[in-house]
Design an enzyme around this catalytic site. Structure first.
Site, PDB file in Angstrom:
ATOM      1  N   GLY A  13       0.829  -1.211   0.000  1.00  0.00           N
ATOM      2  CA  GLY A  13       0.000   0.000   0.000  1.00  0.00           C
ATOM      3  C   GLY A  13       0.858   1.253   0.000  1.00  0.00           C
ATOM      4  O   GLY A  13       1.872   1.312   0.690  1.00  0.00           O
ATOM      5  N   ARG A  27      19.928   9.929  -4.611  1.00  0.00           N
ATOM      6  CA  ARG A  27      20.929  10.982  -4.409  1.00  0.00           C
ATOM      7  C   ARG A  27      22.163  10.434  -3.673  1.00  0.00           C
ATOM      8  O   ARG A  27      23.293  10.820  -3.968  1.00  0.00           O
ATOM      9  CB  ARG A  27      20.313  12.141  -3.623  1.00  0.00           C
ATOM     10  N   ARG A  74       0.506  -4.832  -4.770  1.00  0.00           N
ATOM     11  CA  ARG A  74       0.612  -5.958  -3.831  1.00  0.00           C
ATOM     12  C   ARG A  74       0.735  -7.188  -4.728  1.00  0.00           C
ATOM     13  O   ARG A  74      -0.248  -7.630  -5.310  1.00  0.00           O
ATOM     14  CB  ARG A  74      -0.649  -6.068  -2.973  1.00  0.00           C
ATOM     15  N   ASP A 105       4.856  -4.925   6.091  1.00  0.00           N
ATOM     16  CA  ASP A 105       5.183  -6.259   6.611  1.00  0.00           C
ATOM     17  C   ASP A 105       5.096  -7.366   5.554  1.00  0.00           C
ATOM     18  O   ASP A 105       5.892  -8.301   5.564  1.00  0.00           O
ATOM     19  CB  ASP A 105       4.354  -6.586   7.863  1.00  0.00           C
ATOM     20  N   THR A 128       4.704   2.173   6.331  1.00  0.00           N
ATOM     21  CA  THR A 128       3.299   1.778   6.423  1.00  0.00           C
ATOM     22  C   THR A 128       2.562   2.738   7.344  1.00  0.00           C
ATOM     23  O   THR A 128       3.074   3.076   8.421  1.00  0.00           O
ATOM     24  CB  THR A 128       3.093   0.340   6.963  1.00  0.00           C
ATOM     25  N   ASP A 130       0.168   1.910   9.011  1.00  0.00           N
ATOM     26  CA  ASP A 130      -0.284   1.107  10.162  1.00  0.00           C
ATOM     27  C   ASP A 130       0.771   1.070  11.268  1.00  0.00           C
ATOM     28  O   ASP A 130       0.462   0.733  12.409  1.00  0.00           O
ATOM     29  CB  ASP A 130      -0.578  -0.334   9.720  1.00  0.00           C
ATOM     30  N   ASP A 132       3.062  -1.035  11.865  1.00  0.00           N
ATOM     31  CA  ASP A 132       3.011  -2.352  12.499  1.00  0.00           C
ATOM     32  C   ASP A 132       4.187  -3.244  12.087  1.00  0.00           C
ATOM     33  O   ASP A 132       4.067  -4.457  12.033  1.00  0.00           O
ATOM     34  CB  ASP A 132       1.677  -3.050  12.173  1.00  0.00           C
ATOM     35  N   ARG A 174      -5.266  -1.515   9.765  1.00  0.00           N
ATOM     36  CA  ARG A 174      -5.382  -2.975   9.593  1.00  0.00           C
ATOM     37  C   ARG A 174      -5.714  -3.650  10.921  1.00  0.00           C
ATOM     38  O   ARG A 174      -6.637  -3.217  11.589  1.00  0.00           O
ATOM     39  CB  ARG A 174      -4.103  -3.542   8.970  1.00  0.00           C
ATOM     40  N   GLU A 225     -10.142   0.406  12.183  1.00  0.00           N
ATOM     41  CA  GLU A 225     -10.858  -0.455  11.213  1.00  0.00           C
ATOM     42  C   GLU A 225     -10.789  -1.934  11.591  1.00  0.00           C
ATOM     43  O   GLU A 225     -11.630  -2.727  11.188  1.00  0.00           O
ATOM     44  CB  GLU A 225     -10.305  -0.246   9.798  1.00  0.00           C
ATOM     45  N   ARG A 256      -3.998   7.706   3.219  1.00  0.00           N
ATOM     46  CA  ARG A 256      -2.793   7.215   2.546  1.00  0.00           C
ATOM     47  C   ARG A 256      -2.208   8.255   1.593  1.00  0.00           C
ATOM     48  O   ARG A 256      -1.119   8.052   1.049  1.00  0.00           O
ATOM     49  CB  ARG A 256      -3.124   5.939   1.765  1.00  0.00           C
TER      50      ARG A 256
HETATM   51  O1  F6P Z   1      -1.486  -1.296   5.134  1.00  0.00           O
HETATM   52  C1  F6P Z   1      -1.976  -0.038   4.793  1.00  0.00           C
HETATM   53  C2  F6P Z   1      -3.462  -0.083   4.592  1.00  0.00           C
HETATM   54  O2  F6P Z   1      -3.900   1.197   4.178  1.00  0.00           O
HETATM   55  C3  F6P Z   1      -4.264  -0.558   5.785  1.00  0.00           C
HETATM   56  O3  F6P Z   1      -4.424   0.439   6.767  1.00  0.00           O
HETATM   57  C4  F6P Z   1      -5.547  -0.995   5.109  1.00  0.00           C
HETATM   58  O4  F6P Z   1      -6.215  -1.960   5.904  1.00  0.00           O
HETATM   59  C5  F6P Z   1      -5.031  -1.594   3.835  1.00  0.00           C
HETATM   60  O5  F6P Z   1      -3.789  -1.001   3.570  1.00  0.00           O
HETATM   61  C6  F6P Z   1      -5.911  -1.417   2.621  1.00  0.00           C
HETATM   62  O6  F6P Z   1      -5.335  -2.147   1.578  1.00  0.00           O
HETATM   63  P1  F6P Z   1      -5.661  -2.025   0.037  1.00  0.00           P
HETATM   64  O7  F6P Z   1      -4.867  -0.893  -0.529  1.00  0.00           O
HETATM   65  O8  F6P Z   1      -5.207  -3.319  -0.542  1.00  0.00           O
HETATM   66  O9  F6P Z   1      -7.130  -1.795  -0.068  1.00  0.00           O
END
Ligand code: F6P
Length: 329
Positions: A13, A27, A74, A105, A128, A130, A132, A174, A225, A256
């Protein structure tokens, strides 16, 4: 072996700060006389040989831009062992002396898998919203997402107050509540619901009623979420228990996007430069770069996979102490 040319890709993402990190890699490499191949669409670009050569000029004017100039994907096929092997072979044919992966991750696990079949040294940079990923206190993009959500909630507060409503605001993150906790603390939310704490609607309803008895006629509930059913389910359940007008706002993908904060631009620049330095110093295993208590750290990437992400317990406790309740308390 002195580096001649390296590859860089962004994977998973997107988030603010990716361009700043690519710029820092390019650079740093340029200053050392090393060429850089940008690999487009993450790991998929290795297989498709989708390459964008990058130099100092091609990364100018991008530090402030959200998204990723290199695009991302992804590439879930990498979960299949045969795709790992063919991608590793394609990586070794690319003609790069090392690869810098800027990812979350999932990309971290993929980097470890690839490194088992490829002779190309890999350095992983965590990004990320998240936050995480274990082995670093902060990943690129988290701070920007927190700021975006806080800015949105400041606006929602105006309308919540004017109409005397309760708002359940859903933020991303996530399976974890780190983003929600930071957003709740910074926006002064009355309640925060995170997946790490069991959600008890009864406790939230009592908290809202207590707030109302004290003369507070509007409230913000930040919902991660990852909580079962998210903000919509919570609002539905709450409407059965409180006499307030409960509304929902799902912030979604806006978290994002947008320009990275100064914090993320600096972090991305530092980690990008560090990743290049680590690669040019020579590595005998896949490596992850990060920041712990503000200091640069490196880990064997295979071990980093098993490090728990920062729990931000103090932040969560402070949030509870200053303004709200945790669902379940
Ligand atoms: O990992 C980043 C994130 O934005 C999460 O917060 C969210 O659950 C997920 O990606 C959404 O993924 P996608 O872009 O595949 O819809």
């Amino acid at each position: 072996m002195a580096l001649k040319q390296i590859g860089v890709l962004t994977s998973g993402g997107d988030c603010p700060g990716l361009n700043a990190c690519v710029r820092a890699v390019v650079r740093s490499a340029g200053a050392a006389g090393v060429g850089v191949l940008g690999i487009r669409y993450g790991y998929r670009g290795i297989v498709d040989n989708d390459i964008l050569p990058l130099d100092d000029r091609s990364v100018s004017g991008i530090i402030q831009l959200g998204g990723t100039k290199l695009r991302t994907s992804r590439f879930l096929e990498l979960r299949q062992p045969e795709v790992v092997q063919s991608t590793a072979a394609a990586l070794d044919r690319l003609g790069v002396d090392g690869l810098i992966v800027i990812g979350g991750d999932g990309s971290q696990r993929a980097a470890v898998a690839l490194s088992e079949h490829s002779r190309t040294p890999i350095v992983f940079v965590p990004k990320t919203i998240d936050n995480d990923v274990g082995g670093t206190d902060y990943a690129i993009g988290f701070d920007s997402a927190v700021n975006t959500a806080v800015e949105a909630i400041d606006k929602i507060r105006d309308t919540a107050l004017s109409h005397e409503r309760v708002f359940a605001v859903e933020v991303m993150g996530r399976g974890r509540g780190i983003l929600a906790s930071a957003v709740a603390l910074a926006s002064g939310a009355e309640v925060v619901c995170i997946p790490e704490v069991p959600l008890e609607v009864e406790a939230i309803a009592s908290a809202l009623l207590r707030c109302s008895k004290k003369g507070k006629c509007s409230s913000i509930i930040v919902v991660a979420e990852g909580c079962p059913g998210g903000a919509n389910k919570l609002a539905e359940d709450l409407r059965q228990k409180v006499p307030f007008d409960v509304r929902v706002s799902v912030l979604g993908y806006m978290q994002r996007g947008g320009p990275p904060t100064a914090f993320d631009r600096i972090l991305a620049s530092e980690l990008g430069a560090q990743a290049f330095d680590v690669l040019s110093g020579g590595i005998s295993c896949p490596v992850m770069v990060g920041r712990i208590r503000g200091e640069p750290v490196t880990h064997d990437l295979r071990e980093a996979l098993h490090i728990e992400p920062h729990s931000f317990k103090e932040l969560r406790d402070l949030c509870h102490r200053l303004s709200g309740v945790w669902a379940g308390t």
